[in-house]
Design a protein around this motif. Structure first.
Motif, mmCIF file in Angstrom:
data_model
loop_
_atom_site.group_PDB
_atom_site.id
_atom_site.type_symbol
_atom_site.label_atom_id
_atom_site.label_comp_id
_atom_site.label_asym_id
_atom_site.label_seq_id
_atom_site.Cartn_x
_atom_site.Cartn_y
_atom_site.Cartn_z
ATOM 1 N N ASN A 17 -14.334 -5.092 5.458
ATOM 2 C CA ASN A 17 -13.509 -4.971 6.666
ATOM 3 C C ASN A 17 -13.687 -6.218 7.542
ATOM 4 O O ASN A 17 -14.779 -6.757 7.666
ATOM 5 N N ASP A 64 -10.019 -3.345 5.597
ATOM 6 C CA ASP A 64 -9.116 -3.287 6.743
ATOM 7 C C ASP A 64 -9.222 -4.567 7.574
ATOM 8 O O ASP A 64 -10.282 -5.181 7.665
ATOM 9 N N THR A 94 -8.619 -5.816 11.462
ATOM 10 C CA THR A 94 -8.388 -5.467 12.858
ATOM 11 C C THR A 94 -8.465 -6.742 13.680
ATOM 12 O O THR A 94 -9.442 -7.494 13.568
ATOM 13 N N GLY A 102 -6.509 -3.075 2.757
ATOM 14 C CA GLY A 102 -6.567 -1.978 3.706
ATOM 15 C C GLY A 102 -5.448 -2.041 4.712
ATOM 16 O O GLY A 102 -4.410 -2.685 4.501
ATOM 17 N N THR A 103 -5.677 -1.401 5.830
ATOM 18 C CA THR A 103 -4.665 -1.361 6.883
ATOM 19 C C THR A 103 -4.827 -2.562 7.814
ATOM 20 O O THR A 103 -5.912 -3.134 7.954
ATOM 21 N N THR A 120 -4.417 -3.633 11.730
ATOM 22 C CA THR A 120 -4.296 -3.024 13.050
ATOM 23 C C THR A 120 -4.444 -4.087 14.125
ATOM 24 O O THR A 120 -5.409 -4.862 14.109
#
Length: 375
Positions: free
Chosen positions: A142, A161, A163, A179-180, A182
């Motif tokens: 991440n 992810d 972020t 991943g995502t 954001t």
């Protein structure tokens, strides 16, 4: 003044001096190990053919890690360039940081400009805060990015992810993110969420670091001069009187250190002593450096017929700061340290001999003078 030892006391005196030298040797051994685990200077370089075993902390104006660090690496500097490999975690605080080598663990970076270049592989998560952040390499975990400008290029690969928070953000469509993604409105940094780190120029960081080192060295020197003024004067006299001998004593101590360390570790009692010495060694070598600077400063003022201990300390430490800031002259600091340690040993030796001379009582006291009786 030339001191002559009586033959009956030679063995005892040599034993005591040998013990003093051995303790200094233990300190120098720890100092060598500590110097390898904690490096400070105007310009610090880990050469491409160098492999450092264990964790490493580096502080400098210009830092280049071209070799391999087999452990965690922590770097603080004005300009940091890491084209080498780090098997553990990488922590960077810098005005400008460029990472182009492989990092086995996580990466944590804070600075004005942070760039993870194409071809870089980070084996763990990434937490990066800065003014301008660019990710072109591969991150296996991440990833958190917080800056004024955030760019994730087409060659970037994030296995986890992403972020981010930024005033200007560009996430390339060709980047691989498993991943995502954001975008955060707040930075999650409490009351300093709207504060970004300035891009500190290298020409500012280096003088500030030099000033800090000078003040730290001067503080230690001031304590030594105030607490032990006569001993400090003795160290200066010995260093000026025979500088080559003092440097030789320091050098012999340095080379004898591995032998003494092995001998100490062979005894159960010596094991805790060796560990204790290793934890206190940076301080012992630091004292040697400051005393060496004091000797050089005293000699420099004497050339102008001046005697001033505070001025001598300031002049000597100014020379240390200059040598520390300039490239290719770091060996001058080694000479200062050897000179200081050798002068300390000579001063301790002379004081011990002088104490034995003054404290020895005569074997047969003189008889009392006759008393004249008056009849």
């Amino acid at each position: 003044m030339q001191l002559t030892l009586r033959p009956s006391r030679n063995r005892l005196t040599r034993g005591i001096v040998l013990a003093i030298v051995c303790l200094l040797c233990l300190s120098l051994v720890g100092g060598v190990a500590s110097a390898q685990s904690d490096r400070t200077g105007g310009t610090v370089t880990i050469a491409s053919d160098e492999t450092h075993d264990g964790d490493l902390e580096v502080t400098g104006g210009d830092v280049r890690i071209e070799g391999t660090v087999d452990g965690d690496l922590t770097v603080t500097g004005g300009s940091v360039f890491v084209p080498g490999n780090v098997t553990g975690d990488l922590t960077v605080t810098a005005g400008t940081a460029n990472v182009s080598g492989d990092v086995g663990g996580a990466i944590t970076a804070t600075g004005g400009t942070i760039h993870v270049r194409e071809g870089t592989t980070v084996g763990g998560p990434a937490d990066i805060t800065g003014g301008t952040i660019t990710i072109d390499g591969s991150i296996d975990g991440n990833t958190r990015l917080d800056g004024d400008s955030v760019t994730v290029g087409p060659t970037a690969s994030i296995d986890g992810d992403l972020t981010y928070r930024a005033d200007r953000a560009e996430i390339d469509d060709s980047a691989t993110i498993t991943g995502t993604v954001t975008e955060r409105e707040d930075s999650g940094m409490g009351p300093f969420s709207d504060t970004s780190l300035p891009d500190v120029p290298d020409f500012v960081v280096t003088p500030l670091l030099g000033a800090y080192l000078f003040l730290a060295n001067f503080l230690l020197g001031a304590i030594l001069l105030l607490v032990a003024p006569s001993f400090s004067e003795s160290v200066s006299d010995r260093g000026i009187d025979r500088p080559v001998v003092c440097g030789g004593v320091g050098l012999v101590s340095l080379f004898a250190a591995p032998i003494v360390l092995v001998m100490v570790f062979l005894s159960v009692i010596g094991i805790p002593l060796a560990f204790f010495a290793s934890y206190n060694i940076i301080f012992a070598v630091w004292i040697g450096l400051v005393y060496g600077a004091f000797v050089v400063g005293t000699y420099t003022l004497s050339l102008f017929d001046r005697v001033h201990r505070w001025g001598a300390l300031a002049v000597g430490l100014a020379l240390v700061s200059i040598a520390n800031a300039l490239p290719y002259v770091g060996w001058v600091l080694v000479l200062f340290t050897l000179l200081g340690i050798g002068a300390i040993v000579r001063s301790l030796y002379d004081r011990h001999v002088r104490g034995k001379e003054d404290g020895e009582a005569p074997d047969h006291p003189d008889p009392a003078p006759p008393v004249n009786e008056t009849r």
